[in-house]
Structure formats: C-alpha cells, structure tokens
Design a protein around this motif. Structure first.
Motif, PDB file in Angstrom:
ATOM      1  N   ILE B 203       0.851  -1.182   0.000  1.00  0.00           N
ATOM      2  CA  ILE B 203       0.000   0.000   0.000  1.00  0.00           C
ATOM      3  C   ILE B 203       0.887   1.233   0.000  1.00  0.00           C
ATOM      4  O   ILE B 203       1.809   1.340   0.809  1.00  0.00           O
ATOM      5  N   VAL B 204       0.617   2.133  -0.922  1.00  0.00           N
ATOM      6  CA  VAL B 204       1.334   3.401  -1.003  1.00  0.00           C
ATOM      7  C   VAL B 204       0.322   4.512  -0.788  1.00  0.00           C
ATOM      8  O   VAL B 204      -0.674   4.594  -1.507  1.00  0.00           O
ATOM      9  N   ILE B 231      -3.165   3.695  -2.355  1.00  0.00           N
ATOM     10  CA  ILE B 231      -3.274   2.842  -3.537  1.00  0.00           C
ATOM     11  C   ILE B 231      -2.498   1.569  -3.279  1.00  0.00           C
ATOM     12  O   ILE B 231      -1.339   1.609  -2.872  1.00  0.00           O
ATOM     13  N   SER B 232      -3.152   0.443  -3.513  1.00  0.00           N
ATOM     14  CA  SER B 232      -2.548  -0.854  -3.284  1.00  0.00           C
ATOM     15  C   SER B 232      -2.120  -1.419  -4.635  1.00  0.00           C
ATOM     16  O   SER B 232      -2.942  -1.545  -5.539  1.00  0.00           O
ATOM     17  N   VAL B 233      -0.832  -1.728  -4.764  1.00  0.00           N
ATOM     18  CA  VAL B 233      -0.283  -2.186  -6.037  1.00  0.00           C
ATOM     19  C   VAL B 233       0.429  -3.503  -5.801  1.00  0.00           C
ATOM     20  O   VAL B 233       1.182  -3.637  -4.829  1.00  0.00           O
ATOM     21  N   CYS B 240      -4.867  -3.008  -6.748  1.00  0.00           N
ATOM     22  CA  CYS B 240      -5.680  -3.949  -5.984  1.00  0.00           C
ATOM     23  C   CYS B 240      -6.636  -3.263  -5.034  1.00  0.00           C
ATOM     24  O   CYS B 240      -7.401  -3.934  -4.353  1.00  0.00           O
ATOM     25  N   GLY B 241      -6.592  -1.970  -4.931  1.00  0.00           N
ATOM     26  CA  GLY B 241      -7.525  -1.271  -4.063  1.00  0.00           C
ATOM     27  C   GLY B 241      -7.137   0.180  -3.963  1.00  0.00           C
ATOM     28  O   GLY B 241      -5.961   0.516  -4.039  1.00  0.00           O
ATOM     29  N   ILE B 242      -8.132   1.031  -3.829  1.00  0.00           N
ATOM     30  CA  ILE B 242      -7.883   2.461  -3.648  1.00  0.00           C
ATOM     31  C   ILE B 242      -8.816   2.955  -2.560  1.00  0.00           C
ATOM     32  O   ILE B 242      -9.998   2.619  -2.545  1.00  0.00           O
ATOM     33  N   THR B 243      -8.279   3.744  -1.653  1.00  0.00           N
ATOM     34  CA  THR B 243      -9.077   4.356  -0.601  1.00  0.00           C
ATOM     35  C   THR B 243      -8.681   5.813  -0.506  1.00  0.00           C
ATOM     36  O   THR B 243      -7.495   6.126  -0.473  1.00  0.00           O
ATOM     37  N   LYS B 244      -9.675   6.673  -0.468  1.00  0.00           N
ATOM     38  CA  LYS B 244      -9.384   8.099  -0.359  1.00  0.00           C
ATOM     39  C   LYS B 244      -9.761   8.575   1.036  1.00  0.00           C
ATOM     40  O   LYS B 244     -10.809   8.219   1.555  1.00  0.00           O
ATOM     41  N   ARG B 245      -8.878   9.347   1.652  1.00  0.00           N
ATOM     42  CA  ARG B 245      -9.156   9.910   2.962  1.00  0.00           C
ATOM     43  C   ARG B 245      -9.094  11.426   2.869  1.00  0.00           C
ATOM     44  O   ARG B 245      -8.604  11.986   1.909  1.00  0.00           O
ATOM     45  N   GLY B 246      -9.594  12.086   3.914  1.00  0.00           N
ATOM     46  CA  GLY B 246      -9.624  13.537   3.870  1.00  0.00           C
ATOM     47  C   GLY B 246     -10.801  14.012   3.054  1.00  0.00           C
ATOM     48  O   GLY B 246     -11.195  13.385   2.084  1.00  0.00           O
ATOM     49  N   GLY B 247     -11.389  15.144   3.450  1.00  0.00           N
ATOM     50  CA  GLY B 247     -12.659  15.521   2.874  1.00  0.00           C
ATOM     51  C   GLY B 247     -12.580  16.278   1.571  1.00  0.00           C
ATOM     52  O   GLY B 247     -13.519  16.278   0.790  1.00  0.00           O
ATOM     53  N   VAL B 248     -11.465  16.944   1.279  1.00  0.00           N
ATOM     54  CA  VAL B 248     -11.430  17.845   0.132  1.00  0.00           C
ATOM     55  C   VAL B 248     -11.486  17.042  -1.156  1.00  0.00           C
ATOM     56  O   VAL B 248     -10.907  15.965  -1.269  1.00  0.00           O
ATOM     57  N   GLY B 249     -12.188  17.587  -2.146  1.00  0.00           N
ATOM     58  CA  GLY B 249     -12.314  16.899  -3.418  1.00  0.00           C
ATOM     59  C   GLY B 249     -11.038  16.963  -4.234  1.00  0.00           C
ATOM     60  O   GLY B 249     -10.212  17.855  -4.071  1.00  0.00           O
ATOM     61  N   LEU B 250     -10.880  15.982  -5.121  1.00  0.00           N
ATOM     62  CA  LEU B 250      -9.709  15.913  -5.980  1.00  0.00           C
ATOM     63  C   LEU B 250     -10.155  15.853  -7.430  1.00  0.00           C
ATOM     64  O   LEU B 250     -11.131  15.185  -7.757  1.00  0.00           O
ATOM     65  N   HIS B 264       4.949   3.672  -9.640  1.00  0.00           N
ATOM     66  CA  HIS B 264       6.396   3.857  -9.724  1.00  0.00           C
ATOM     67  C   HIS B 264       7.045   3.664  -8.356  1.00  0.00           C
ATOM     68  O   HIS B 264       8.028   2.938  -8.208  1.00  0.00           O
ATOM     69  N   VAL B 265       6.453   4.300  -7.333  1.00  0.00           N
ATOM     70  CA  VAL B 265       7.021   4.201  -5.987  1.00  0.00           C
ATOM     71  C   VAL B 265       6.922   2.779  -5.460  1.00  0.00           C
ATOM     72  O   VAL B 265       7.816   2.295  -4.758  1.00  0.00           O
ATOM     73  N   SER B 266       5.844   2.078  -5.821  1.00  0.00           N
ATOM     74  CA  SER B 266       5.636   0.746  -5.244  1.00  0.00           C
ATOM     75  C   SER B 266       6.671  -0.248  -5.730  1.00  0.00           C
ATOM     76  O   SER B 266       6.962  -1.223  -5.044  1.00  0.00           O
TER      77      SER B 266
END
Lengths: 255, 286
Positions: B203-204, B231-233, B240-250, B264-266
């Motif tokens: 998970i990154v 982001i799970s890579v 393999c999975g994505i979770t967003k935290r924090g309220g502000v929109g992206l 890349h980082v993973s």
C-alpha cells in the motif's frame, strides 16, 4: 421478485454443483443482466425530498429495488464533551432495517458505511458557515438490493440541500462492478455477490471533483480509467435528476 | 499531538513545495523501514515493521472453521486493527475505535480482493480442507504500537511480512467417512504449509499538501493534508484497491496521476520490502 427467486435456490441448496453452475453465465459474451439492462445503463432513479416532517431536511431515494431514507438535523448545539471547533461538525449514521436484506437481519454489519458517508459529504459542505455546532445525518436503508452506499450518499446530499445547509455542489455517487473484463454499472445484489472487483466514485459534478473513491479487487490502470469515466458520466446525469427534484419542490412551494 | 503554530505550518508547506521536508527527505522518499518476523511465537505467523517512528505488529492465526455458504470452495480471511493507547493518548478507551475501523476496512479492501475471490493477495482456495465443510479461517490482527503517521502503509507491509512468516499445519482427513457426516481431521504437529505471498500487494499512500503530494507522511505532515489517496499495487503492476481519505475533493486527472506515481514508488517499495523480509526470515532461522 425475479431477483429474490434467483437467490432462494442458492440459499437452500448449497451443493457445489449448483454454485458452480451459477458462475459461468456471467462470463459469456452474450450475457444479459438479470434485470435486462445494458452493461452501462443505470437503474431508474427516483428522489423525493421532505419525507420526514420532524427533520430539518429529509429525502427518500429509490434505485430499482434499493430504497433509502435520510434525515438531517441541525445545525444544533454540540455536546459539551466535544472540544471547541472553529468549523462545524458532521455526524453520520447509516443503518439497515432488519427486513432490508433477503435474509433477515443480515445487513447490520456495514459499520464502515458511516465513515465513508462522512468522508463523502464533508468535502462538499461548507463547514465554516456553522461554527461550534453539529449537523446530524441519519440514513436508513429500507431495502437493500445492491449499490446501497452510492444511493445513501446521493440521497444524503439531497437531504442536506433540503435542510438549507450550504454546500459547494450537490454530491452524486455511482459504483461499477468488474467481471473478468466487463464493466457493469450500478450493480444489483445478484451481481455484487459474484463481482471480481468494484469501484465507487462520489463527486461534485459541477466542480468536477471527486470527494470519495474506493476500489476493491484487482484492476489494471486502463480499466480504472474506463471505470472512472463511466462513473463520472453517470454522476453528471444523476445530478441533473437530483437538481430537477429540488427545483420541483421550490416551484411547488411558490405556487 | 500538540497543534502546530502558523509558522510551523508555513514551514512544512513551504518545505514540501521546495521538495525538502523537515527530516531532509524528498517528496517521494520513504523513511527507513525495518522488518522483524516471528516476533510472537504463539501465532502461526507474525511480523513487526518500523517506519521511522511508526511501529506496528501484525499476527496471523489460523483456525479450522466452516466455509461460507456463498463460497464453499474458499477459506475465509478477516482483518482487524487495534489502536493501542500506548501509541497515543487519544486512543484511550474508545478513542481509537474509529481509526481502527477505518484502517481495517481499508486493509480488507486492498488485500482481500473482490467478492468472487478474484484478485485476493492469498489464494483462498488453498485454505480449503473439505469443500463445503471444513476450511482454514485466517485471522489477521494489526496492532499499532507507536503512531507517527502513515499507519496504513506500515500495516500493509507488516501483514505482507506476517503472511510470509505464516506456517499452517497440514491436515489429514480420515478416509471412509460418508458424505453427510462431519469429517474427522488430524492436524499435524510437524508438517506446515507456507503461503505464496508474491501476489500480496503493498500500500502506497500519497498525501496532498498544498499543490504537491508526498509519500510516507509524518503526523505533522498529515495534519496539513487536504486529502490522501492510498493505492494498493501488486508486483504485476495491477491496482488492488484504492481508498481516499480527507474531505477535500480531488480532480480526476490528479487521481490518475497519483495512481501512476504510486505504481512507480511501489516498485522500489516492493523490492525493498521483499529483501527486508528475506533477511528477517534468514535471521530468524539462524
């Protein structure tokens, strides 16, 4: 009714042979969805505000057989135990009726829905407009038939608008299921049970911002791209329906 | 954690904009990671991971149970997280419950795949003993011992290491039992099966501060975040999975950019983690 008929044999005859027969039809190219929709077609959406008299704002939503009612209370005084806060607080609760699922009482273990609803809404509400106070959002799922959380989120944003809470934009939410290489939008319960992966997007369509994104299962990057685009398009259409519902109420009150 | 002053806030944000964080790291650099395995002998598998000052322990317990009706040919895996008050005074009593629930749900989303079992980090079919009757239930418990930001990445790494360390007893099924009876099983004390963890993802978490995003945010940096995407890579480069935290929109394009940065980082993180796990296992055997 067709959905429930399909589910009953799986419940009462759990033999391996029966369960294996269920899966192959999903992967066929000429497969048709159980309710006859196309792969990229949502269920019919129905919204109504003002469903609960005692609440500051409320809304009722139906997506096919998924039925949700949401009440909003406040802004009201925060409990004294809570620390001082320059911005408002948002408190969310999602619960299921005991008769919401095909098997009685089965839907009560969705504890993560409260946190996800909270995160989806807090980005859209202008919390600075009611410092030191709390807004409560209570959602009740009357019938669970797949894609419950997106319906709850959309209905909750409509209830907040009905309560007069200031928001940047209306919040619309849609989810997509992945079967091998096929994307199916707005899945029903039957489809959700056998899905390989799922993607849920909550966005503010006018601002084109995503406030909540959840992915489960194994996806390639191109597939995520495709799924996101599918959801964003569906959210834009859903937001139109929600806005027309609000306008309808406004024009009625003027008469 | 004590609140930050306005000057500290500006210093952190300005540093991130200049690609120089308070501890001298660049935006996409992890803190030193150390892994120990086999730290709790009573469990089937366990691991301890330290990421800077963040310290977590993961353990795996295997028990024989009954498969679920919907998937009689697959075993079951559950993930729980406990935020101990030794990590932070705010976790006292039920203070850590909300964070623990959020972390465990995010981990389940990232590691257990879709409802059909496809994409799971572990092959759930390998956990079956008798189809429809007996299977292994895996209970994965994460414990937060010290908290200095980026708990999700540390827990993901610890679970991967714990699964590498896991040994499941071999089970012999008594022959001659008729189909409708409950089978008798003999659990071996000496033979153990090990998992293939090559498909367990890492998970990154990319935390957005100002107009940039950083990897492995500390507590102070997390307090300045507008939002974060985990982001799970896996090794094959699939999400393999994505979770967003924090309220502000992206903006959607930012999220897609975050996904490519995370992939890349993973790669580096997976290689680093695999070598750490291998050396930890070797050290444990010696």
């Amino acid at each position: 009714m067709a959905g429930k008929g399909g589910a009953t044999p799986a419940t009462y005859s759990p033999s391996p042979t029966t369960n294996r027969k269920k899966k192959p039809p999903i992967f066929k190219e000429d497969w048709v969805r159980p309710d006859g929709r196309g792969f990229h077609q949502c269920r019919p959406a129905f919204f109504r505000t003002g469903a609960v008299n005692a609440a500051s704002g409320s809304a009722y939503a139906e997506f096919g057989n998924t039925k949700v009612i949401v009440s909003v209370f406040g802004p009201r005084e925060s409990k004294k135990a809570m620390m001082y806060s320059d911005i408002g607080r948002l408190n969310c609760n999602v619960s299921f009726t005991t008769f919401a699922t095909p098997i009685r009482g089965q839907g009560s273990d969705h504890k993560e829905y409260c946190a996800m609803l909270h995160k989806a809404l807090e980005g859209a509400i202008i919390l600075e407009t009611f410092p030191k106070t709390t807004v409560d959002v209570f959602a009740l799922v009357l019938e669970s038939s797949g894609s419950d959380l997106p319906v709850v989120i959309s209905c909750a944003s409509l209830a907040l608008a009905d309560a007069g809470i200031m928001m940047y934009d209306i919040v619309a939410s849609v989810s997509v299921s992945c079967f091998n290489k096929n994307l199916v939008i707005d899945p029903i319960l039957e489809e959700e049970i056998g899905q390989d992966g799922s993607l849920m997007i909550t966005c503010m369509p006018s601002r084109y911002e995503i406030t909540q994104l959840t992915v489960t299962g194994e996806w390639s990057t191109t597939k995520i791209n495709e799924g996101m685009q599918l959801c964003l398009d569906a959210c834009a259409k859903l937001a139109k329906i929600m806005r027309s519902c609000l306008k309808e109420v406004a024009s009625d009150s003027q008469e | 954690m004590v609140g930050l002053s306005l000057g500290e806030t500006h210093f952190i944000q300005g540093g991130i904009a200049q690609d120089l964080r308070c501890d001298g790291r660049k935006r996409l650099t992890y803190r030193p990671i150390s892994v120990e395995t086999g730290v709790i002998p009573q469990t089937n598998g366990s691991a301890r991971v330290r990421m800077g000052a963040t310290d977590v322990i993961a353990s795996v317990k295997a028990e024989l149970g009954k498969p679920s009706l919907l998937q009689p040919d697959k075993g079951k895996v559950s993930i729980y997280v406990d935020c101990s008050s030794t990590a932070e005074p705010a976790f006292e009593g039920r203070g850590g419950d909300e964070l623990a629930a959020e972390l465990s749900n995010a981990l389940q989303r990232c590691l257990l795949g879709g409802k059909s079992g496809a994409g799971a980090g572990i092959d759930l079919s390998s956990l079956i003993v008798v189809e429809g009757k007996i299977c292994w239930d895996l209970y994965i418990d994460g414990l937060v011992v010290s908290s200095d930001g980026n708990l999700l990445d540390a827990l993901g790494a610890a679970i991967k290491a714990a699964l590498s360390n896991t040994g499941i007893p071999r089970v012999q099924v008594a022959a001659g039992t008729s189909n409708d009876e409950h089978p008798e099983v003999d659990v071996s004390d000496e033979e153990f099966l090990q998992f293939d963890t090559s498909r367990v993802p890492v998970i990154v978490t990319l935390t957005k501060v100002g107009r940039h995003y950083i990897v492995d945010a500390t507590s102070e940096e997390e307090s300045q975040m507008s939002s974060a995407v985990s982001i799970s890579v896996n090794r094959q480069g699939h999400i393999c999975g994505i979770t967003k935290r924090g309220g502000v929109g992206l903006d959607p394009s930012i999220i897609l950019d975050m996904i490519s940065v995370a992939k890349h980082v993973s790669e580096q993180l997976i290689n680093k983690l695999d070598s750490e796990i291998a050396s930890a296992e070797a050290e444990e055997e010696s």
